[in-house]
Design an enzyme around this catalytic site. Sequence first.
Site: not given
Ligand code: DGY
Length: 429
Positions: A171, A400
């Site tokens: 992201d 994560e």
């Molecule tokens: C989030 O919401 O953090 C996701 O990575 C988008 O898919």
Amino acid sequence: MDKKALFAQAAEVLQENDRGTYTVPTKGLYPFQWNWDSCLTPLGQAQISAPRAWTEIETLFAHQWEDGMMPHIVFHVHDEGYFPGANVWRTQGCGGAGRGKIDTSGITQPAVAGFAVKRLFDRAKDKSLALKHAKSLLPKINRWHEWFYRDRDPAGEGLVAIIHPWEAGRDNSIDWDEPFSKVPTDGIDPYVRRDLKHADASMRPTKEQYDRYLWLVQHFRDLKWDNSKLHDASPFRVVDPGFNAILIRSCFDLADLADAIGEKEIADKNRAWAKKGIAALERLWSDKHGQYLCLDRVTGKLIDSADCGGLLPVFAGVPKPRVRAIAQRIEKISQQVKYIVPTHDPSDPRFDAKRYWRGPIWLIINYMIADGLRTAGETAVADKIVKSSLALIDSGGFAEYYDPRDGTACGGARFTWTAAMVLEFLRYV
Ligand code: DGY
């Protein structure tokens, strides 16, 4: 390390996040089904229950759009704990979305399904079960690949572009800083982030980034999620070597699977895309960094950012000298941080050890890099990555992602695909 105990702990995480026909990435932070999570997780699930592993992928593919696109989120339930939810995406009816009244997002994610299905098929003990599922999934995955090369590579360059950072899954990668800065933020609807209720703000994307994520979503929504228009209409079009490497590997694997099943046309098409992709990746090679870089399709220039996406082409099967150079690069990085493989070059001033995709280690990235290195004969570096990955579980549990300097846990806890990757890594120790 007690292998049996670790296996049991990982299986417990998978069980905890299992919602029957799909798994959530983790409780709270991600309450729905995510695309690439649900393709990589079955590799672990299959070691416990093969039928359950196949169900995970079948559930995902039941929500394929009619145009072939595979959405990145399937909103199986209503949950106010996540933003942006289905009421923001509003994809019902667009591109054939929303069949069966289950909402989806309107963008895609790394196409790892072809690879995952081939791996499940090859390892299957119950061959007839595997054949049944592979036969059902093969044309669907092929349609997704077709969609990619039609709608995300309209000029036929051999590489596809992402039109939103969430598509790459990475992201807030440093790769996007420059192209993303050109995405406007005016006119976005007021919103409240929910991720910060579940994870530390210093480990998540910034508000400025969220504003831009949202601007793109609204822009595509205004275009009614018409994939024949979105590529050209997006101010953000990036050719990411990592994203393409995963797609290329899946094309090669789908071609092999199609051969095994007797689907010659699908085999030929996918092999041709993969070969063209391998040749086109050369354009992204950087001698300066000893790895691949992203290309900004809007400016036509390479982006000066040495990120893990540029190491991933080893997973696609690039030429041996390129794999060698990347193995050497990882060796060099391993002298700078205690654990590998950080998502970004630690010597870059923009490196941020705890902030999501700007430095931390993700075990799924480690898995794909190690797999590519091993296949190409770079076993020593592959083993080093596996060892480091398992050591991270000792230091930070099933997180994560992890700080590469000291292995502390970052982001969400009890993470599904981290547990699945542990089950995979245990095969090599
Ligand atoms: C989030 O919401 O953090 C996701 O990575 C988008 O898919």
